[in-house]
Design an enzyme around this catalytic site. Structure first.
Site, PDB file in Angstrom:
ATOM      1  N   ASP A 318       0.788  -1.231   0.000  1.00  0.00           N
ATOM      2  CA  ASP A 318       0.000   0.000   0.000  1.00  0.00           C
ATOM      3  C   ASP A 318       0.822   1.284   0.000  1.00  0.00           C
ATOM      4  O   ASP A 318       0.387   2.285  -0.546  1.00  0.00           O
ATOM      5  CB  ASP A 318      -0.960   0.000   1.191  1.00  0.00           C
ATOM      6  CG  ASP A 318      -2.075  -1.016   0.999  1.00  0.00           C
ATOM      7  OD1 ASP A 318      -2.822  -0.866   0.024  1.00  0.00           O
ATOM      8  OD2 ASP A 318      -2.187  -1.952   1.798  1.00  0.00           O
ATOM      9  N   TYR A 404      -9.618  -0.852   3.569  1.00  0.00           N
ATOM     10  CA  TYR A 404      -9.068  -0.749   4.919  1.00  0.00           C
ATOM     11  C   TYR A 404      -8.713   0.678   5.306  1.00  0.00           C
ATOM     12  O   TYR A 404      -8.317   1.459   4.464  1.00  0.00           O
ATOM     13  CB  TYR A 404      -7.766  -1.553   5.025  1.00  0.00           C
ATOM     14  CG  TYR A 404      -7.964  -2.906   5.666  1.00  0.00           C
ATOM     15  CD1 TYR A 404      -8.193  -3.004   7.023  1.00  0.00           C
ATOM     16  CD2 TYR A 404      -7.912  -4.066   4.918  1.00  0.00           C
ATOM     17  CE1 TYR A 404      -8.381  -4.237   7.623  1.00  0.00           C
ATOM     18  CE2 TYR A 404      -8.096  -5.307   5.505  1.00  0.00           C
ATOM     19  CZ  TYR A 404      -8.328  -5.384   6.855  1.00  0.00           C
ATOM     20  OH  TYR A 404      -8.505  -6.596   7.439  1.00  0.00           O
TER      21      TYR A 404
HETATM   22 CU    CU Z   1      -6.886  -7.458   8.174  1.00  0.00          CU
END
Ligand code: CU
Ligand code: NAG
Ligand code: NAG
Ligand code: NAG
Length: 700
Positions: A318, A404
């Site tokens: 990421d 996320y």
């Molecule tokens: Cu996770």
């Protein structure tokens, strides 16, 4: 790498130099970004370019300390840019000198892809909605063709897929359906994966699994108030907690320089690492001691564990592929942090070079940190006592990686420690399941027909230490039982144990794994700075217990692209540009010879008593559970970097106590040493409805 041209640009004569920064490490100002864009656009004339990154090219460590500590010249102000040119493969990279307003080191790099931008992500969804083959698959899954506006995708980096390599700029579209725009689409994953070329703006292929999983007909499981209230109502026993800081904050910021409780450091921010903390020092009673030159989260990887279909491709890096800066959230007062808040904005530019600002990207504030230290004497029923409460300073940001959220908290503590907390929240990446399908062992059915795959969140913390100077060593510290058997002369009662230090002499030595059995920690020491009491070298110890091993096997694409994740620590010699352990250009790299792998080399470099960089891997292995759905309660990861034999005593004894009473004061009845400003006048008994002014802490 092909060196295109060395450009001496006269075309920039009309440009005005932007105002110089307050500090050489300050991120580029909007004015500086605009100047870079103007210089680059002039250089490229009518060629069709799109900006990928314009960022500070940090001064070299040498030139920085020459300036700061030896009255040297102000380091040159440089910006780095990456751009894409229409019809040309590869990236163009260059450095803009913001004083002379010219470009140096322009180069064209083929076979690599630069970081994805939010704009890249936004295109992908438009592209898939109008593609006839994607529409065909949606219809096959049970979505009417006229409902394509209800089809969504999370554009993910493709990882690396050998079928296309890195020649085209690709994304894999994780497909979802949202019956209503306020529903969570993660309830309705689709089972196929379109591959999108984001430069050509078209779907080039669709990966279709052998076993088909049509659209779920389950009701959605949502989390916004309208749904949550409908389901259960909200709890009624939650009372507000107000934070009051009647005298404001105890930190002082001058530009990006922070001074707080003897710490002094620079707070930077960039598109990639997000928060960068530099030149961290601690004022030890007048002696300003360097601790770290630079600290940041340099990379992360989230490798998923389902070996079927194309799920191996889910292993987003990421930070290198999307950027903790590019994905950072604007933060809201009183929600993301509470109290008296100082914010920093983040500045970037879009593809066209137009300025982009994320307001309130970095939150700076203090929180109560419980008890710093306390002791009471049993001899007078604990009336002799001292209790000192702690405050911590928090530099934080939150970034969203599609599903996320990562909340990053750099905590500074009054005892000279630095604690990094990462909270994981947001939504699990989900995949379609058929009714009754067994999702174990590679995933968990977190909701009917929703499969959440096992995955790890592994971070690479980069520490460029400067513990009492540039030359440091790293020592592996293991707690060991005596080697001598019970009953031996050396260990007659069998109780002997000690802290064993192993100095890493070479890079190969430093490629370590965590070991809970020996409570393994790592000391960054200065072998020339010896503590006069303990005789041990001044050190900062890394205490990090959430250190899972990477599950993907050696030789896997996941391990190849995140070679750092196979070690808990790796230490290499300091060199400029040793910043990103998965390489500079991470998207679609297959990782044969990138970043840390290259720096490790044959492992023979000396790393003892020299200028070094330490990379530390930490994180969690996440086997999803139903509590993580539909929105995950934040999961904490924490690690501590603390002084050991650095100070000659508890460095926080000079924090005013909330309450202290010596034995003689107890005997004299009353007369406690109260530090007026630290008297707590707001705490009160549950039964007592009024704020009882003047009630000191420790009131019994
Ligand atoms: Cu996770
Ligand atoms: C940039 O400008 C400075 C000052 O005019 C000059 O000394 C330098 O050589 C130039 N660099 C390039 C690459 O043109
Ligand atoms: C606490 O905060 C709430 C909400 O901002 C406010 O209405 C209330 O007056 C505050 N209470 C006190 C005691 O300051
Ligand atoms: C640091 O170590 C290097 C060798 O790695 C040496 O050349 C240099 O003089 C040392 N610097 C100090 C300040 O000890």
């Amino acid at each position: 790498m092909e060196r295109l041209q060395q450009i001496a640009s006269q075309a920039t004569a009309s440009l005005k130099a932007p105002a110089p920064p307050q500090h050489p490490l300050d991120p580029l100002s909007p004015e500086e970004i605009s100047a870079v864009v103007a210089i680059v656009k002039k250089e490229y004339g009518s060629r069709k370019i799109s900006f990928n990154t314009v960022t500070l090219r940090e001064p070299t460590k040498k030139s920085y300390y020459e300036w700061k500590e030896h009255n040297g010249p102000v380091p040159p102000r440089m910006a780095q840019f990456f751009l894409l040119e229409a019809g040309k493969a590869g990236i163009q990279e260059g450095i803009v000198d913001l004083v002379n307003l010219n470009i140096t080191g322009l180069q064209h790099i083929e076979g690599v892809q630069p970081i994805l931008t939010v704009e890249d992500l936004q295109y992908t969804e438009q592209v898939i909605r109008t593609d006839p083959k994607v529409i065909e698959q949606c219809v096959l899954s049970g979505i009417p063709a006229e409902d394509m506006h209800k089809v969504y995708c999370d554009p993910w980096t493709i990882g690396y897929d050998a079928r296309w390599g890195s020649a085209h700029r690709l994304q894999q579209a994780m497909m979802y359906y949202r019956p209503h725009e306020d529903d969570s689409q993660y309830n309705f994953p689709l089972d196929f994966l379109p591959i999108v070329d984001t430069e050509e703006k078209k779907v080039i292929f669709i990966d279709i699994p052998e076993v088909r999983r049509p659209l779920s007909k389950q009701p959605p499981s949502n989390f916004y108030p309208s749904d949550a209230v409908k389901k259960y109502g909200y709890r009624t026993d939650v009372k507000p907690i107000n934070i009051t800081q009647p005298e404001g904050v105890s930190f002082k910021m001058t530009g990006n320089i922070m001074e707080w409780s003897n710490f002094k450091f620079h707070i930077g921010f960039n598109y990639r690492e997000g928060i960068v903390l530099s030149d961290i020092t601690f004022n030890d009673h007048g002696n300003v001691r360097p601790i770290f030159h630079r600290m940041s989260l340099a990379e992360m990887v989230v490798p998923y564990g389902d070996p079927s279909f194309k799920h191996y491709r889910k292993h987003a890096l990421d930070i290198g592929e999307y950027g903790a800066g590019y994905m950072t959230n604007p933060l809201a007062l009183g929600c993301d942090c509470k109290g008296v808040i100082k914010y920093l904005d983040a500045h970037f530019c879009d593809r066209s070079g137009a300025p982009l600002t994320v307001k309130h990207a970095v939150c700076i504030h203090e929180e109560d940190e419980g008890i710093l230290f306390k002791h009471s004497d049993f001899r007078d029923d604990f009336a002799t006592t001292i209790v000192t409460r702690a405050t911590r300073l928090i530099i934080s940001q939150i970034f969203t990686a599609a599903n996320y959220e990562y909340c990053i908290y750099w905590n500074f503590l009054q005892d000279g420690s630095i604690r990094l907390d990462v909270k994981l929240t947001g939504i699990l990446n989900t995949y379609a399941a058929n009714i009754g399908e067994v999702t174990a062992p590679w995933g968990t059915t977190v909701y009917p027909q929703v499969n959440a795959h096992n995955h790890q969140h592994l971070f690479s913390l980069r520490i460029d230490p400067r513990v009492d100077g540039d030359n440091n060593s790293v020592v592996q510290a293991d707690v060991m039982p005596s080697e001598h058997p019970l009953g031996s002369k050396e260990n007659p009662y069998g109780n002997g144990w000690y802290g064993k230090g192993t100095v890493y002499k070479t890079v190969a030595d430093s490629l370590s794994q965590a070991n809970a059995a020996t409570a393994r920690t790592w000391d960054i020491i200065n072998p020339s700075s010896i503590n006069k009491y303990s005789g041990k070298p001044a050190s900062y110890k890394i205490v990090s217990m959430q250190t899972p091993m990477m599950m993907a096997k050696e030789g896997s694409i996941q391990a190849n692209r995140a070679p750092w994740a196979r070690y808990t620590t790796s230490v290499v010699k300091y060199e400029e540009d040793r910043l990103y352990p998965s390489g500079v250009f991470v998207p679609q790299s297959s990782g044969p010879d990138i970043g840390i792998k290259k720096w490790i080399g044959d492992g023979t470099d000396n790393i003892e008593n020299t200028d070094l960089i330490l990379f530390h891997t930490f994180g969690i292995s996440h086997v999803p559970a139903t509590e993580d759905y539909p929105l995950m309660p934040s999961e904490p990861i924490t690690l501590l970097i603390r002084p050991r034999n650095f100070f000659t005593a508890n460095p926080a004894l000079d924090i005013p106590p909330s309450y202290a009473k010596t034995t003689s004061e107890v005997k004299a009845e009353g007369g406690a040493t109260e530090v007026k400003s630290f008297l707590d006048t707001t705490s009160r008994y549950v039964s007592d409805n009024s704020t009882s002014a003047g009630s000191a802490c420790c009131k019994k």
